[in-house]
Design an enzyme around this catalytic site. Structure first.
Site, PDB file in Angstrom:
ATOM      1  N   SER A 206     -62.691 -28.049  -2.109  1.00 26.81           N
ATOM      2  CA  SER A 206     -61.551 -27.143  -1.743  1.00 26.81           C
ATOM      3  C   SER A 206     -61.687 -25.857  -2.573  1.00 26.81           C
ATOM      4  CB  SER A 206     -60.271 -27.592  -1.482  1.00 26.81           C
ATOM      5  OG  SER A 206     -59.613 -27.705  -2.897  1.00 26.81           O
ATOM      6  N   LYS A 207     -60.766 -24.862  -2.435  1.00 28.24           N
ATOM      7  CA  LYS A 207     -60.818 -23.736  -3.522  1.00 28.24           C
ATOM      8  C   LYS A 207     -60.791 -24.247  -4.875  1.00 28.24           C
ATOM      9  CE  LYS A 207     -59.990 -19.448  -1.579  1.00 28.24           C
ATOM     10  NZ  LYS A 207     -59.470 -19.436  -0.235  1.00 28.24           N
ATOM     11  N   ARG A 208     -59.837 -25.115  -5.110  1.00 23.31           N
ATOM     12  CA  ARG A 208     -59.735 -25.508  -6.553  1.00 23.31           C
ATOM     13  C   ARG A 208     -60.958 -25.987  -7.279  1.00 23.31           C
ATOM     14  NH1 ARG A 208     -58.196 -30.512  -7.288  1.00 23.31           N
ATOM     15  NH2 ARG A 208     -58.430 -31.149  -4.951  1.00 23.31           N
ATOM     16  N   HIS A 209     -62.103 -26.067  -6.557  1.00 22.28           N
ATOM     17  CA  HIS A 209     -63.372 -26.594  -7.271  1.00 22.28           C
ATOM     18  C   HIS A 209     -64.121 -25.296  -7.276  1.00 22.28           C
ATOM     19  CE1 HIS A 209     -61.945 -30.439  -4.966  1.00 22.28           C
ATOM     20  NE2 HIS A 209     -62.151 -30.727  -6.274  1.00 22.28           N
ATOM     21  N   GLY A 210     -63.895 -24.205  -7.225  1.00 22.95           N
ATOM     22  CA  GLY A 210     -64.660 -22.828  -7.275  1.00 22.95           C
ATOM     23  C   GLY A 210     -64.689 -22.387  -5.727  1.00 22.95           C
TER      24      GLY A 210
END
Ligand code: GLU
Length: 466
Positions: free
Chosen positions: A238-242
């Site tokens: 998800s967005k959290r990972h880049g």
């Protein structure tokens, strides 16, 4: 002939997982001299948007994943799904279901209370009830009541599911649009797809799709379900990972071939090979080497791969790539040294085009070092050496070796180590403490610009105490 497809639903941009699925399907078709088809699965009218479709097409285009047929849009094939649905209805392989939402909810609730798995109970399957007035029915498929669906997944191996586990799925909604499973089946058949390569979030749909294909008398494609991509923490990506959108990587200055190279290695391998061309990948790619366990997305490794590509990128091409990033930094690439030479000087030091442009700013825009930067380098004791060097630089031939000689000679004359002189000069000329070799930087800046900056900054040195 091998025929593969990429069949995204346009409910968002092209993300990393989708791009990898597309790459694998594309490469498999190319590997076998087959054809690669793009199909936009846009029948979920509430969630599909034209912007998403555009974003997906752009992403495919940027990555260079060219398709031989399509894009086909499922919303343009509604009459075809209707036709096939009616055929199934006529053959007694599908039936109308009039159950209301509330009724279905109550049915599922009762099943849950009895500790059963919620599933449609087939109440309209062989019903002779008069349809309730004013209700538009959905169409359901008559899933075989017994037996198993068995298929050999090219990644996961043999998979067997009992038909008793599957209920009668809706194939046409009341509004006349096909459901996902039905659209896929009609299209995979009409488009003569031989290999369905997709994310393993669809593996549970496959037995249903196989039953439908059989009911249509269609040959079965082979299936290859590719494990998900997870973040480094093991969570779904998800967005959290880049960044997750492929186009975001473009904006951040990644090269499409680097992203493809990275994606190719995400859940597939060829020995220890890390950096390889797309042609090489096509030659090597096989479904047998797709890993059975989920791949982990690693932004640092992607950045490293990008760096490898930048290092060897052709300067003329790099110039075109980096230009928009420079413009975004407020630089005019026409006003300053040749962009080819600047990129050649910097490309080995950065991981992305954006970093390359950021590192090139002082070539194209005047820079004024801040006080905090001046303070540690602009020492009164250094000032005479800097003034001496300025005099030399007015005279020397303007090339890196001559500039370097002048630096060395002046440092020596003033009893300084080379960095004691080079660092202040670097800060004065570039406003940075990290740059390539200062002689090469000064050469590229050009005598006039370099001297103008050095002279101005010399005025910022504290006066020597007498
Ligand atoms: N449209 C589906 C999705 O985006 C993929 C369908 C398929 O590949 O069978 O998840």
């Amino acid at each position: 002939m091998v025929r593969t497809r990429f069949a995204p639903s346009p409910t968002g941009f092209l993300h990393i997982g989708g791009a990898r699925t597309a790459l694998f399907s594309w490469a498999f078709a190319r590997r076998h001299g087959g054809r690669f088809i793009l199909r936009i699965e846009d029948t979920d009218l509430d969630r599909s948007t034209a912007e998403s479709t555009q974003a997906i097409l752009q992403g495919m285009d940027w990555l260079g994943l060219n398709y031989d047929e399509g894009p086909f849009y499922q919303t343009q094939r509604l009459a075809r799904y209707q036709e096939v649905a009616e055929d199934l209805l006529r053959k007694g392989l599908a039936y109308h279901c009039y159950a209301s939402k509330e009724e279905l909810e109550a049915m599922r609730e009762a099943q849950r209370e009895r500790g059963e798995k919620p599933r449609y109970d087939g109440r309209w399957r062989d019903s002779r009830q008069t349809p309730p007035p004013g209700i538009k029915p959905v169409l359901r498929f008559k899933t075989p009541l017994d037996g198993n669906v068995v298929f050999d997944d090219l990644v996961k191996g043999s998979i067997s599911v009992s038909n008793a586990e599957l209920d009668d799925l809706v194939i046409m909604r009341a509004d006349g649009t096909p459901t996902y499973n039905f659209g896929v089946v009609v299209d995979d058949r009409d488009m003569d797809i031989t290999h369905v390569i997709r994310g393993d979030d669809h593996v549970n749909n496959t037995p249903r799709q196989i039953n439908l294909l059989r009911a249509l008398g269609a040959p079965l494609p082979q299936y290859a379900h590719v494990p998900m991509i997870l973040g480094a923490d093991g969570e779904r990506l998800s967005k959290r990972h880049g960044a997750v959108s492929v186009m975001q990587y473009r904006e951040d200055g990644y090269l499409p071939e680097a992203l493809l190279n990275y994606l190719a290695r995400l859940g597939w391998s060829h020995g220890d090979e890390e950096i390889f061309s797309l042609e090489q990948f096509v030659e090597w790619f096989d479904l047998g080497h797709i890993s059975r366990s989920p791949a982990k997305f690693n932004p640092e490794k992607l950045s490293w791969v990008n760096q490898q590509y930048l290092k060897v990128a052709n300067d003329a091409r790099l110039r075109e790539w980096v230009r928009p990033f420079l413009l975004a930094d407020g630089c005019d690439p026409e006003q300053g040294p040749s962009l080819d030479r600047v990129t050649a000087l910097l490309k080995g030091r950065v991981s992305t085009l954006e970093e390359l442009a950021d590192a090139a700013v002082y070539f194209y825009r005047d820079i004024v070092p801040g006080e905090a930067l001046r303070e540690p380098y602009y020492g009164a004791a250094i000032r005479p050496a800097v003034a001496d060097l300025l005099g030399q630089l007015r005279e020397v031939a303007w090339n890196a070796p001559a500039i370097n000689d002048a630096l060395k000679a002046v440092a020596k004359r003033h009893g300084l180590k080379l960095p004691q002189l080079a660092m202040p000069i670097r800060v004065m000329a570039t406003g940075e403490t990290h740059t390539p070799s200062i002689d090469a930087v000064l050469e590229l800046l050009g005598r006039e610009t370099a001297l103008a900056r050095l002279e101005r900054e010399l005025g910022k040195f504290p006066a020597a105490h007498s």
